[in-house]
Scaffold this motif. Structure first.
Motif, PDB file in Angstrom:
ATOM      1  N   LEU A  49       0.831  -1.241   0.175  1.00 10.73           N
ATOM      2  CA  LEU A  49      -0.052   0.054  -0.191  1.00 10.73           C
ATOM      3  C   LEU A  49       0.781   1.178   0.102  1.00 10.73           C
ATOM      4  N   THR A  50       0.584   2.312  -1.033  1.00  7.56           N
ATOM      5  CA  THR A  50       1.267   3.378  -0.930  1.00  7.56           C
ATOM      6  C   THR A  50       0.217   4.664  -0.869  1.00  7.56           C
ATOM      7  N   VAL A  51       0.575   5.797  -0.768  1.00  4.48           N
ATOM      8  CA  VAL A  51      -0.248   6.852  -0.734  1.00  4.48           C
ATOM      9  C   VAL A  51      -0.657   7.134  -2.159  1.00  4.48           C
ATOM     10  N   ALA A  52      -0.363   6.705  -3.061  1.00  3.73           N
ATOM     11  CA  ALA A  52      -1.105   6.709  -4.357  1.00  3.73           C
ATOM     12  C   ALA A  52      -2.202   6.132  -4.284  1.00  3.73           C
ATOM     13  N   ASP A  53      -2.229   4.743  -3.503  1.00  7.37           N
ATOM     14  CA  ASP A  53      -3.530   4.001  -3.418  1.00  7.37           C
ATOM     15  C   ASP A  53      -4.522   4.965  -2.753  1.00  7.37           C
ATOM     16  N   SER A  54      -4.053   5.594  -1.489  1.00 12.55           N
ATOM     17  CA  SER A  54      -5.074   6.380  -0.524  1.00 12.55           C
ATOM     18  C   SER A  54      -5.626   7.545  -1.287  1.00 12.55           C
ATOM     19  N   PHE A  55      -4.678   8.013  -2.227  1.00 16.57           N
ATOM     20  CA  PHE A  55      -5.242   9.205  -3.092  1.00 16.57           C
ATOM     21  C   PHE A  55      -6.174   9.045  -3.854  1.00 16.57           C
ATOM     22  N   MET A  56      -5.946   7.636  -4.729  1.00 18.05           N
ATOM     23  CA  MET A  56      -6.772   7.355  -5.933  1.00 18.05           C
ATOM     24  C   MET A  56      -8.282   6.944  -5.169  1.00 18.05           C
ATOM     25  N   VAL A  57      -8.306   6.298  -3.974  1.00 16.41           N
ATOM     26  CA  VAL A  57      -9.573   5.932  -3.477  1.00 16.41           C
ATOM     27  C   VAL A  57     -10.249   6.986  -2.791  1.00 16.41           C
ATOM     28  N   THR A  58      -9.565   7.990  -2.123  1.00 14.14           N
ATOM     29  CA  THR A  58     -10.166   9.233  -1.633  1.00 14.14           C
ATOM     30  C   THR A  58     -10.874   9.927  -2.606  1.00 14.14           C
ATOM     31  N   THR A  59     -10.324  10.026  -3.948  1.00 14.19           N
ATOM     32  CA  THR A  59     -10.803  10.629  -5.087  1.00 14.19           C
ATOM     33  C   THR A  59     -12.036  10.047  -5.562  1.00 14.19           C
ATOM     34  N   LEU A  60     -11.773   8.710  -5.826  1.00 16.47           N
ATOM     35  CA  LEU A  60     -12.765   7.991  -6.307  1.00 16.47           C
ATOM     36  C   LEU A  60     -14.294   8.000  -5.335  1.00 16.47           C
ATOM     37  N   LEU A  61     -13.967   7.951  -3.860  1.00 20.10           N
ATOM     38  CA  LEU A  61     -15.092   8.086  -3.111  1.00 20.10           C
ATOM     39  C   LEU A  61     -16.170   9.381  -3.588  1.00 20.10           C
ATOM     40  N   GLN A  62     -15.760  10.439  -4.126  1.00 28.19           N
ATOM     41  CA  GLN A  62     -16.395  11.490  -4.448  1.00 28.19           C
ATOM     42  C   GLN A  62     -17.882  10.965  -5.315  1.00 28.19           C
TER      43      GLN A  62
END
Length: 225
Positions: free
Chosen positions: A166-179
């Motif tokens: 897991l990297t911050v790239a995963d976290s950023f993609m998911v938090t963006t997709l949640l929109q």
């Protein structure tokens, strides 16, 4: 050292990812939650931003001012964490940095500005209902294509988008997709994406950072009912 200061709007995914990284990296910080345009103008004026930058997130560290989520994450990684959660090898770090930039531009443009925001935030609506509906429809088509890309390319062989960790790239993609949840979008037809989203959400401080998003989502559901 004095804490860094993060100016943010808590329903913004670009702000949430920076806040999440600060918490998970144990970086001493304080938050300034910007609630309206006047507060942002006041903050920008006090920061003496030469480019007139008024869009959050904005991070200050002493006399240093950094804006845009990818630049802030890069700064924090270099200055404070030794690029923690950004990959251990130069190759993985480069991939992580590239995906962060892509998420900030393309993925957020589609999930946010083409799909979610025109439906619920007046400032992002087009002038006519017909034009706005067309924009949202294009957003749905484009988001569907991007989710298929994540399913069949990024997650084709590995658990996370940069490899097995897991990297911050995963976290950023998911938090963006949640929109996209604002408009009732879900990930059920993409099994790898769905499992990946749930795995990424199961990490420290996620609920704290996403509480405002959940409250907004609940308000949207109640207004529809």
């Amino acid at each position: 050292m004095a804490p860094v200061t993060l100016y943010l709007v808590k329903i913004s995914p670009t702000c949430r990812i920076v806040w999440l990284y600060l918490l998970q990296s144990n970086i001493d910080h304080k938050l300034v939650d910007i609630n309206d345009v006047e507060e942002m103008e006041e903050a920008a004026g006090s920061l003496a931003l030469t480019a007139g930058q008024m869009d959050v997130p904005i991070l200050t560290d002493g006399d240093i001012v950094v804006f845009e989520a990818p630049a802030i994450l890069e700064y924090l990684g270099k200055q404070y964490t030794g690029y923690a959660n950004m990959g251990k090898s130069a190759t993985t770090q480069a991939t992580c940095s590239s995906i962060i930039s892509w998420t900030n531009s393309e993925l957020h443009r589609v999930a946010g500005y083409m799909f979610a925001y025109p439906q619920f935030l007046t400032k992002y609506r087009l002038d006519t209902d017909a034009a706005n509906e067309c924009l949202v429809e294009c957003g749905i088509q484009r988001l569907t294509a991007l989710l298929s890309k994540i399913e069949n390319v990024y997650l084709a062989r590995t658990q996370f988008v940069c490899g097995p960790q897991l990297t911050v790239a995963d976290s950023f993609m998911v938090t963006t997709l949640l929109q996209s949840q604002w408009g009732g979008f879900n990930f059920s037809i993409w099994p790898k994406v769905k499992a990946w989203v749930l795995e990424v959400m199961n990490q420290p401080h996620w609920d704290t950072v996403h509480n405002a998003h959940k409250e907004f989502l609940n308000d949207v559901i109640l207004s529809i009912e």
